[in-house]
Design a protein around this motif. Structure first.
Motif, mmCIF file in Angstrom:
data_model
loop_
_atom_site.group_PDB
_atom_site.id
_atom_site.type_symbol
_atom_site.label_atom_id
_atom_site.label_comp_id
_atom_site.label_asym_id
_atom_site.label_seq_id
_atom_site.Cartn_x
_atom_site.Cartn_y
_atom_site.Cartn_z
ATOM 1 N N TYR A 11 0.838 -1.200 0.000
ATOM 2 C CA TYR A 11 0.000 0.000 0.000
ATOM 3 C C TYR A 11 0.877 1.257 0.000
ATOM 4 O O TYR A 11 0.603 2.221 -0.727
ATOM 5 C CB TYR A 11 -0.893 0.046 1.241
ATOM 6 C CG TYR A 11 -1.880 -1.073 1.396
ATOM 7 C CD1 TYR A 11 -2.560 -1.622 0.307
ATOM 8 C CD2 TYR A 11 -2.180 -1.570 2.661
ATOM 9 C CE1 TYR A 11 -3.482 -2.639 0.479
ATOM 10 C CE2 TYR A 11 -3.107 -2.583 2.834
ATOM 11 C CZ TYR A 11 -3.755 -3.119 1.743
ATOM 12 O OH TYR A 11 -4.672 -4.114 1.924
ATOM 13 N N ASP A 12 1.901 1.263 0.852
ATOM 14 C CA ASP A 12 2.756 2.446 0.982
ATOM 15 C C ASP A 12 3.373 2.843 -0.344
ATOM 16 O O ASP A 12 3.379 4.023 -0.719
ATOM 17 C CB ASP A 12 3.862 2.197 2.015
ATOM 18 C CG ASP A 12 3.346 2.166 3.439
ATOM 19 O OD1 ASP A 12 2.193 2.599 3.659
ATOM 20 O OD2 ASP A 12 4.091 1.725 4.333
ATOM 21 N N GLN A 13 3.921 1.865 -1.065
ATOM 22 C CA GLN A 13 4.550 2.161 -2.345
ATOM 23 C C GLN A 13 3.532 2.674 -3.350
ATOM 24 O O GLN A 13 3.815 3.606 -4.125
ATOM 25 C CB GLN A 13 5.250 0.909 -2.893
ATOM 26 C CG GLN A 13 6.500 0.511 -2.121
ATOM 27 C CD GLN A 13 7.190 -0.680 -2.746
ATOM 28 O OE1 GLN A 13 6.783 -1.165 -3.809
ATOM 29 N NE2 GLN A 13 8.234 -1.177 -2.095
ATOM 30 N N LEU A 14 2.350 2.086 -3.345
ATOM 31 C CA LEU A 14 1.304 2.505 -4.274
ATOM 32 C C LEU A 14 0.859 3.934 -3.987
ATOM 33 O O LEU A 14 0.752 4.765 -4.915
ATOM 34 C CB LEU A 14 0.112 1.549 -4.170
ATOM 35 C CG LEU A 14 -1.116 1.896 -5.012
ATOM 36 C CD1 LEU A 14 -0.775 1.902 -6.501
ATOM 37 C CD2 LEU A 14 -2.254 0.913 -4.717
ATOM 38 N N VAL A 15 0.616 4.249 -2.722
ATOM 39 C CA VAL A 15 0.174 5.596 -2.348
ATOM 40 C C VAL A 15 1.262 6.616 -2.679
ATOM 41 O O VAL A 15 0.978 7.692 -3.231
ATOM 42 C CB VAL A 15 -0.193 5.647 -0.853
ATOM 43 C CG1 VAL A 15 -0.396 7.091 -0.389
ATOM 44 C CG2 VAL A 15 -1.443 4.825 -0.585
ATOM 45 N N GLU A 16 2.502 6.296 -2.359
ATOM 46 C CA GLU A 16 3.601 7.227 -2.630
ATOM 47 C C GLU A 16 3.718 7.510 -4.119
ATOM 48 O O GLU A 16 3.902 8.664 -4.540
ATOM 49 C CB GLU A 16 4.912 6.657 -2.094
ATOM 50 C CG GLU A 16 6.093 7.593 -2.264
ATOM 51 C CD GLU A 16 7.379 7.033 -1.673
ATOM 52 O OE1 GLU A 16 8.400 7.751 -1.729
ATOM 53 O OE2 GLU A 16 7.367 5.895 -1.181
ATOM 54 N N ALA A 17 3.601 6.473 -4.943
ATOM 55 C CA ALA A 17 3.704 6.658 -6.387
ATOM 56 C C ALA A 17 2.559 7.517 -6.915
ATOM 57 O O ALA A 17 2.766 8.386 -7.777
ATOM 58 C CB ALA A 17 3.719 5.299 -7.088
ATOM 59 N N ALA A 18 1.347 7.289 -6.400
ATOM 60 C CA ALA A 18 0.188 8.061 -6.856
ATOM 61 C C ALA A 18 0.307 9.527 -6.453
ATOM 62 O O ALA A 18 0.036 10.433 -7.256
ATOM 63 C CB ALA A 18 -1.088 7.448 -6.298
ATOM 64 N N VAL A 19 0.725 9.771 -5.221
ATOM 65 C CA VAL A 19 0.858 11.155 -4.744
ATOM 66 C C VAL A 19 1.966 11.871 -5.499
ATOM 67 O O VAL A 19 1.831 13.049 -5.867
ATOM 68 C CB VAL A 19 1.105 11.182 -3.222
ATOM 69 C CG1 VAL A 19 1.441 12.601 -2.751
ATOM 70 C CG2 VAL A 19 -0.121 10.663 -2.478
ATOM 71 N N ASP A 20 3.062 11.185 -5.772
ATOM 72 C CA ASP A 20 4.151 11.792 -6.537
ATOM 73 C C ASP A 20 3.686 12.164 -7.947
ATOM 74 O O ASP A 20 4.103 13.194 -8.496
ATOM 75 C CB ASP A 20 5.341 10.836 -6.634
ATOM 76 C CG ASP A 20 6.170 10.819 -5.357
ATOM 77 O OD1 ASP A 20 6.033 11.754 -4.553
ATOM 78 O OD2 ASP A 20 6.944 9.864 -5.174
ATOM 79 N N ALA A 21 2.829 11.335 -8.535
ATOM 80 C CA ALA A 21 2.325 11.629 -9.877
ATOM 81 C C ALA A 21 1.345 12.794 -9.855
ATOM 82 O O ALA A 21 1.313 13.605 -10.784
ATOM 83 C CB ALA A 21 1.652 10.392 -10.466
#
Length: 392
Positions: free
Chosen positions: A369-379
Motif C-alpha cells: 500500500y505504501d509504495q502505491l500511495v507514494e507513487a500516486a501522490v508523486d504523480a
C-alpha cells in the motif's frame, strides 16, 4: 486542468454489521437486479476523517454542542452556571447577522463543523465581554419578570458578530478535504475536495439472523435458562469501495500549499485503505484489509469502476468471491482503457494480495500500500513542484 485521485478497493469482510438501518439490519441496495449489502459513505467517511485528523494533529468536531462546550469551559474557569449558560447561548445568537438558533438543551439547531480549538477562542471572547454578558443576563431576567414571559427569551447580540463568525469559519485540513455546509453562515461553506461512494458487495448477499443468549453467572445450580436472549442480524461479503479527491480543489482549499496537500492526500489514501467502520466491533471483530487496491490520477473527471459489478460476481470453484471479483474488476478496467484510449490518466497502479496474480488492466503492480500511495501522490503532486500536465 483539473486533477483527481481515484481510489478503488476490494475487501472481504466476514461476519459483521458495519452499518445498520433504522431496524438494526445491515443496509442493502438492489443493483443489477440482485440484493447487495451496503455500507453508507458517511459511515466509512467518518473513520477516514478521524484517521486523517490523528495524522495531522488537528482535530475538528461536527457537533451541535458548541454553546454547551463554551458553558462548561466558562464554569470550569469559575463562572456561575446561569451566566455561563447565557454566554454559551450568546455565542450562537451572535454568529453572523441573524445568529444560529438554539434548542432547550442549549444545543444549536444545526450541526457545526469547526476546529476543536475554536472552543477556547470562543471562551476568550466571552471573557473579554463578561461585563456586557452580565448586564444582558440581568436585563433578560428583568424583562421576564415584567412580562411574565414563558420559555426562553431570544437575547440581543452581545458578542461581536464578525469575530464569532471568523472563529466559526476557521478550517482544518479535514474541513478543506471533506467540506462544510452551514446555511446560517454562507461564507463558512467549503466545497469538499473528497467524494466517497457507498460500498456494496460485488455479489448477491442478504442479511442473516443470529439467535444468541447470554448466561447469568450467578444463577443457582438448580436454575436453568439464560439471563438474556435475542436475535441480531449480520452479513458477510466482498465489498467494492470507491472514493475520489479533486486535487485542484484540495489545493484551493489549502490556499495553494502543495506540501500540505501532499500530506493530506497521502493520509486520506492510507486511511481509505486501512480504516473500517467500528459498529459492532466487539462482537464481530471483522478487522480485514483490502486484498486489491487500485489508484489512478486522472485529468478532467473522476471514474468509478463500480459498473464492473452490475452483473453480480459468481463464486469460483472453491466457493469464494474474492478472486472472481478481482478478475471482474481487471477485465472491466481493460475495457474502459480501450474505450478511453488510456488518455487523461497520468498514473495508475495497483497492489494485490497474491503477487503472482497478473492484473493487466490496473497499471503497474506495487508490492505494498505504501509504495502505491507514494507513487500516486508523486504523480499527482510532484515534490519538486513540476507540472503533471503531459505525463502519461
Amino acid at each position: 486542468m483539473t486533477l483527481y485521485l481515484d481510489l478503488s478497493a476490494l475487501q472481504s469482510v466476514p461476519v459483521a454489521n458495519l452499518n445498520r438501518d433504522d431496524l438494526g439490519s445491515p443496509k442493502q441496495v438492489r443493483y443489477g437486479n440482485a440484493l447487495r449489502i451496503r455500507v453508507s459513505s458517511q459511515s466509512w467517511k467518518r473513520v477516514i476523517r478521524h484517521g486523517v485528523e490523528q495524522d495531522l494533529g488537528e482535530k475538528a468536531a461536527r457537533t451541535r454542542m458548541v454553546p454547551v462546550k463554551v458553558q462548561q469551559a466558562l464554569q470550569k474557569a469559575g463562572w456561575k452556571a446561569e451566566l455561563a449558560a447565557f454566554a454559551g447561548a450568546q455565542v450562537a445568537a451572535s454568529a453572523g447577522k441573524k445568529g444560529i438558533g438554539t434548542e432547550k438543551a442549549g444545543h444549536t439547531s444545526v450541526l457545526l463543523f469547526l476546529p476543536e480549538a475554536a472552543i477556547e477562542e470562543l471562551t476568550v471572547v466571552c471573557t473579554e465581554h463578561r461585563e456586557a454578558l452580565e448586564k444582558g443576563l440581568e436585563a433578560q431576567e428583568m424583562a421576564k419578570e415584567k412580562t411574565k414571559a414563558k420559555g426562553k427569551e431570544t437575547p440581543n447580540q452581545l458578542l461581536p458578530p464578525n469575530r464569532i463568525e471568523t472563529i466559526l469559519k476557521r478550517r482544518t485540513a479535514s474541513i478543506g478535504l471533506l467540506g462544510r455546509m452551514l446555511a446560517e453562515l454562507p461564507d463558512a461553506n467549503v466545497d469538499g475536495a473528497a467524494q466517497v461512494a457507498h460500498a456494496f458487495t460485488t455479489h448477491a448477499a442478504e442479511p442473516q439472523r443470529d439467535y444468541f443468549t447470554a448466561v447469568d453467572d450467578w444463577l443457582g445450580e438448580a436454575e436453568t435458562g439464560s439471563g438474556h436472549l435475542d436475535t441480531a442480524e449480520f452479513s458477510a461479503g466482498v465489498f467494492y469501495r470507491y472514493a475520489t479527491v479533486n486535487i485542484t480543489d484540495l489545493l484551493k482549499n489549502l490556499e495553494g500549499d502543495a506540501k500540505a496537500a501532499r500530506t493530506v492526500l497521502a493520509s486520506f489514501a492510507e486511511h481509505f485503505l486501512l480504516s473500517l467502520p467500528q459498529a459492532k466491533k466487539n462482537s464481530t471483530a471483522p478487522h480485514t484489509l483490502p486484498d486489491l487496491a487500485y489508484l489512478a490520477v486522472r485529468e478532467h473527471r473522476p471514474l468509478s469502476l463500480a459498473a464492473a459489478f452490475e452483473t453480480p460476481v459468481a463464486s469460483d470453484i472453491q466457493g469464494g468471491f474474492s478472486r472472481p471479483s478481482r478478475t471482474a474488476l481487471d477485465a472491466y478496467a481493460r475495457n474502459i482503457n480501450r474505450l478511453t484510449g488510456e488518455r487523461n490518466r497520468p498514473f495508475h497502479g495497483h497492489t494485490v494480495i497474491d503477487p503472482e496474480e497478473k492484473l493487466t488492466g490496473l497499471g503497474q503492480a506495487h508490492t505494498s500500500y505504501d509504495q502505491l500511495v507514494e507513487a500516486a501522490v508523486d504523480a499527482a503532486l510532484p515534490a519538486s513542484g513540476t507540472d503533471t500536465e503531459g505525463q502519461q
